[in-house]
Design a protein around this motif. Structure first.
Motif, PDB file in Angstrom:
ATOM      1  N   LEU A  76      -2.000   2.656   1.517  1.00 38.85           N
ATOM      2  CA  LEU A  76      -1.443   3.961   1.197  1.00 38.85           C
ATOM      3  C   LEU A  76      -1.078   4.733   2.461  1.00 38.85           C
ATOM      4  O   LEU A  76       0.010   5.314   2.556  1.00 38.85           O
ATOM      5  N   VAL A  77      -1.958   4.746   3.439  1.00 44.81           N
ATOM      6  CA  VAL A  77      -1.691   5.474   4.693  1.00 44.81           C
ATOM      7  C   VAL A  77      -0.473   4.876   5.401  1.00 44.81           C
ATOM      8  O   VAL A  77       0.432   5.607   5.822  1.00 44.81           O
ATOM      9  N   ILE A  78      -0.445   3.553   5.533  1.00 42.70           N
ATOM     10  CA  ILE A  78       0.696   2.909   6.192  1.00 42.70           C
ATOM     11  C   ILE A  78       1.977   3.188   5.415  1.00 42.70           C
ATOM     12  O   ILE A  78       3.023   3.505   5.994  1.00 42.70           O
ATOM     13  N   ALA A  79       1.909   3.104   4.099  1.00 44.30           N
ATOM     14  CA  ALA A  79       3.085   3.346   3.250  1.00 44.30           C
ATOM     15  C   ALA A  79       3.619   4.756   3.436  1.00 44.30           C
ATOM     16  O   ALA A  79       4.831   4.948   3.594  1.00 44.30           O
ATOM     17  N   VAL A  80       2.741   5.749   3.429  1.00 41.90           N
ATOM     18  CA  VAL A  80       3.177   7.141   3.561  1.00 41.90           C
ATOM     19  C   VAL A  80       3.855   7.361   4.919  1.00 41.90           C
ATOM     20  O   VAL A  80       4.900   8.007   5.006  1.00 41.90           O
TER      21      VAL A  80
END
Length: 128
Positions: free
Chosen positions: A115-119
């Protein structure tokens, strides 16, 4: 920079969808992962696909700058190495995967990382 933006636009939504699926369908994902680990041909095939994707990223984006673009490079190298590992050592993948799935928090940690990488990638790919 154009390659970085393109890859951020490509990888970001895929990781976001995967992360959301881990949170929404956690138990189903865990069951599916166990089934996957019981199939050496699937592990091997996924290794070919993941290694190919990782190699494509690394060949086009081996950028070691200390900014957001390094995430793309790291994703590429992890896919390349992870895919090769699946091809070469599919029996070990099963053992490692089972150990991870036995830990109830493992999917949550994976989902948060994705999620962090995606955002970050979606932000820089679409909005920055």
């Amino acid at each position: 920079m154009q390659t970085s933006i393109f890859l951020a636009q490509l990888i970001g939504p895929v990781l976001l969808t995967g992360a959301i699926s881990l949170f929404v369908n956690g138990e189903r994902q865990r069951a599916m992962a166990r089934e996957f680990l019981e199939s050496p041909p699937l592990i091997y095939l996924s290794g070919i696909l993941v290694m190919t994707a990782g190699l494509a990223i690394v060949l086009n984006h081996n950028v070691w700058a200390l900014d957001w673009r390094i995430l793309i490079t790291l994703v590429g190298w992890m896919a390349l190495i992870g895919g090769a590992f699946r091809i070469l050592f599919f029996d070990e993948v099963e053992k490692i995967g089972e150990k991870m799935l036995d830990r109830p928090w493992s999917l949550t940690i994976g989902g948060v990382v994705w999620l962090v990488i995606a955002v970050v990638l979606i932000y820089f790919g679409y909005f920055a």
